[in-house]
Structures are given as C-alpha cells and as structure tokens.
Design an enzyme around this catalytic site. Structure first.
Site, PDB file in Angstrom:
ATOM      1  N   LYS A 171       0.865  -1.314   0.103  1.00 48.20           N
ATOM      2  CA  LYS A 171       0.045  -0.078  -0.154  1.00 48.20           C
ATOM      3  C   LYS A 171       0.863   1.398  -0.063  1.00 48.20           C
ATOM      4  O   LYS A 171       0.637   2.225  -0.418  1.00 48.20           O
ATOM      5  CB  LYS A 171      -1.013  -0.035   1.240  1.00 48.20           C
ATOM      6  CG  LYS A 171      -2.296  -1.236   1.079  1.00 48.20           C
ATOM      7  CD  LYS A 171      -2.852  -1.126   2.392  1.00 48.20           C
ATOM      8  CE  LYS A 171      -3.927  -2.170   2.196  1.00 48.20           C
ATOM      9  NZ  LYS A 171      -4.584  -2.745   3.478  1.00 48.20           N
ATOM     10  N   GLN A 200      -4.500  -1.361   9.521  1.00 44.88           N
ATOM     11  CA  GLN A 200      -4.471  -2.552   9.092  1.00 44.88           C
ATOM     12  C   GLN A 200      -5.158  -3.611   9.904  1.00 44.88           C
ATOM     13  O   GLN A 200      -4.707  -3.882  11.277  1.00 44.88           O
ATOM     14  CB  GLN A 200      -3.063  -3.247   8.725  1.00 44.88           C
ATOM     15  CG  GLN A 200      -3.022  -4.265   8.036  1.00 44.88           C
ATOM     16  CD  GLN A 200      -3.671  -4.384   6.607  1.00 44.88           C
ATOM     17  OE1 GLN A 200      -3.270  -3.560   5.812  1.00 44.88           O
ATOM     18  NE2 GLN A 200      -4.123  -5.511   6.295  1.00 44.88           N
ATOM     19  N   ASP A 211     -10.966   3.394   4.267  1.00 44.55           N
ATOM     20  CA  ASP A 211     -11.301   1.774   4.128  1.00 44.55           C
ATOM     21  C   ASP A 211     -12.800   1.755   3.945  1.00 44.55           C
ATOM     22  O   ASP A 211     -13.400   0.697   3.735  1.00 44.55           O
ATOM     23  CB  ASP A 211     -10.801   1.203   5.371  1.00 44.55           C
ATOM     24  CG  ASP A 211      -9.454   0.343   4.873  1.00 44.55           C
ATOM     25  OD1 ASP A 211      -9.279   0.149   3.819  1.00 44.55           O
ATOM     26  OD2 ASP A 211      -9.006   0.026   6.122  1.00 44.55           O
TER      27      ASP A 211
END
Ligand code: NDP
Length: 291
Positions: A54, A98, A121
């Site tokens: 990422k 994460q 997200d």
C-alpha cells in the site's frame, strides 16, 4: 466454451495511471499532495506485506504515505490516541488501520474512532450507513473494485441477477449494497444458505467472498455468468480463490483469476478513496467519472 479472463491487474494499472494524473492536478491546486496514514500493529507477516504494498502504491501515485508501526502489545488507549492525532492532522486525508488487530484490542473501538471523512477503508458505521442510504461517503475498497470490474466487463448491470456469497461487513454486505445501487436483483448467501449450488445457478453475476478454496464449482454456474472471485486462500498448491477456476472457465462468460483479479483492484481503490478524500477536504473538483 472458454470464458474470458477478467484482467484485474491491467485494469488496476490503468486506474492507477488515471489517479496519478488527477493527484498531480490536485497537488498543483491545493499546494500539497494527498496524504495516507497506515497503522500496523504487531508483526503479522501477511499484514506487513499488505502495508508495504500500500505504501509503495501510494507513493507511486504521487501521494504521501506515512506508516506508523506499533508493538503487538501496545495499549488500546495508545492506538486510539494515535488515531486522534491523525484525525486532527490537516495533512492526512486517509487513515487506515491494518486488520486484524491483536486480540486484546477491540477492532470496533478503533474503526469507529477514525473520522468518517478520513475513513478511506469505508469500515466506519457512518460510511456503511451512507452507502446503504445513497449518500456520498467511502465505499470499502474490495467491493468497489469488484463493481468496477463488473461494469467494465458487462456495461450496464440493470436487471441482472446477482448472487453474493458471503455477508461480512467488509466485502459481502457492501458488495450487495453496491449491486442494489446498480439495479441488480441481489441475493446474499452465507454459511446457513440452503442448497447454495441451486441459488448460484440462477445468477448472471456471482461474487464469491467466502474464504474456502475452490468451493464454487463450474457446474454450479449458469452458462455465460460473470464470476468475481474475491477469495484469497493459501494452499499447498499456492494461492487459490473461492472458485474452481478451471471448472468456471468452461461454463462462465468471464472470470477473475486469483491472483491478478480482485486483489490489485483493492489497492487501486484505496488510492482512489484517498484522492477523493483529499479533494473533498480541500474543495478541489476532480473528474470523478475518470476514476
Ligand atoms: P469472512 O470470513 O469475514 O466472511 C466469510 C463469509 O463467507 C461469511 O459470511 C460466511 O458465512 C460465508 N461462508 C463461510 N462458509 C461458507 C459456506 N460453506 N457456504 C456459504 N458461505 C459461507 O471473510 P471476508 O469477507 O473478510 O473475506 C472473504 C474472502 O475474501 C477471504 O478469502 C479473504 O481472504 C478474501 N478477501 C480478499 C480481498 C482482496 O483484496 N482480494 C480483501 C478482503 C478479503 P456466515 O456469515 O454465515 O459465517
């Protein structure tokens, strides 16, 4: 009959190029690049790889990537304090923690602490609610990538029968919402669904988001169906999806491979969401149709 392979890797590369072009426009107009903060707690090897990828992709698109690594035994309050700091930082447009988090940390407490307007997200309940009610927010990256591949493959999805296998908050449920918004007739299947193969048989579109290697067989499919395989399963034979790829190729119209299908779209959509966030926060108008 042999199905077309949906090349998610190539589509994602094109999307990243279009994003990079608009990042340059944004940066010139706002006087700063979009910023994404990624928080990694602990040493999980797979998570570390995702975070590294990422970061690389973010920088590759001309954005600023800031990585925060915390020890596996970090106190929940310390993690929440970091989220508060990032929420207040005007150079940060997107915050991603994460998952999974270590067992002593309440994931919901962390995801709900992120400012919904920096929640690239799309996991915050406010963004789930916005998606369900048709208000602009952030859509989770994996289902957003799936719908992009579907529209690229099929064009207008209106009236098509779609079966989503899986009802998780991060894939199955938002996927179903996106397909409803595209005017599909949507069925959501899960572990308690009776006679799954019969349910799948009527679908023009099958989304498999289960986490069971090669569970969906070719003879479950309606001939010509479009199959999007979200599954990532590590087996002795290597990485496989939730769909029996060879079986599906002989019946379906189009199939995503694993790897090289949905996976690359997830990161590209994260970049997209970060750019969109930055533009909203700075009042810069983007060509969203090109994204
Ligand atoms: P979850 O484990 O959260 O959800 C799995 C879903 O599958 C559940 O709703 C479960 O039903 C359902 N399910 C389990 N067994 C069966 C069965 N035998 N028949 C029908 N349904 C079943 O997984 P995620 O949604 O997070 O992820 C799904 C897959 O997608 C995983 O392989 C994951 O690795 C992959 N993934 C890939 C991404 C990418 O970038 N390509 C991103 C995110 C995930 P129930 O609710 O009843 O338990």
């Amino acid at each position: 009959m042999t199905a077309t392979i949906i090349d998610g890797k190539a589509f994602a590369a094109g999307l990243r190029t279009r994003i990079a072009a608009q990042v340059a426009t944004f940066t010139e107009s706002a006087g700063r690049a979009p910023g994404l903060a990624v928080v990694l707690v602990g040493e999980d090897a797979a998570s570390a790889v995702y975070v590294r990828n990422k970061g690389k992709a973010t920088q590759g698109a001309g954005m600023i990537s800031i990585e925060h690594r915390l020890a596996a035994d970090v106190a929940q309050d310390e993690l929440l304090a970091l989220v508060d700091t990032l929420n207040a930082d005007s150079a940060i447009d997107g915050i991603l923690v994460q998952l999974p988090l270590p067992g002593h940390i309440d994931e919901r407490a962390v995801t709900t602490r992120i400012d919904p307007d920096k929640d690239v997200d799309g996991f915050h309940p406010v963004n789930a609610g916005r998606l369900a009610t048709g208000i602009a927010g952030f859509v989770p990256c994996t289902p957003l990538g799936c719908v992009m591949l579907l529209k690229d493959t099929l064009g207008d999805l209106t009236g098509l029968d779609a079966v989503v296998i899986g009802r998780s908050n991060i894939v199955g449920k938002p996927m179903a919402q996106l397909l409803i918004a595209e005017s599909c007739t949507v069925t959501v299947a899960h572990s308690r669904t009776r006679d799954l193969s019969t349910v799948v048989k009527r679908a023009d579109i099958v989304i498999a988001a289960v986490g069971r290697p090669e569970m969906v067989k070719g003879d479950w499919l309606k001939p010509g169906a479009t199959v999007i395989d979200v599954g990532i399963n590590r087996t002795e034979a290597g990485l496989v999806g939730d769909v029996d790829f060879a079986g599906a190729m002989s019946v379906a119209g189009a199939v995503t491979p694993v790897p090289g299908g949905v996976g690359p779209m997830t990161i590209a959509c994260l970049l997209r969401n970060t750019l969109v966030s930055a533009a909203r926060r700075e009042g810069v108008v983007l060509d969203e149709a090109a994204l």
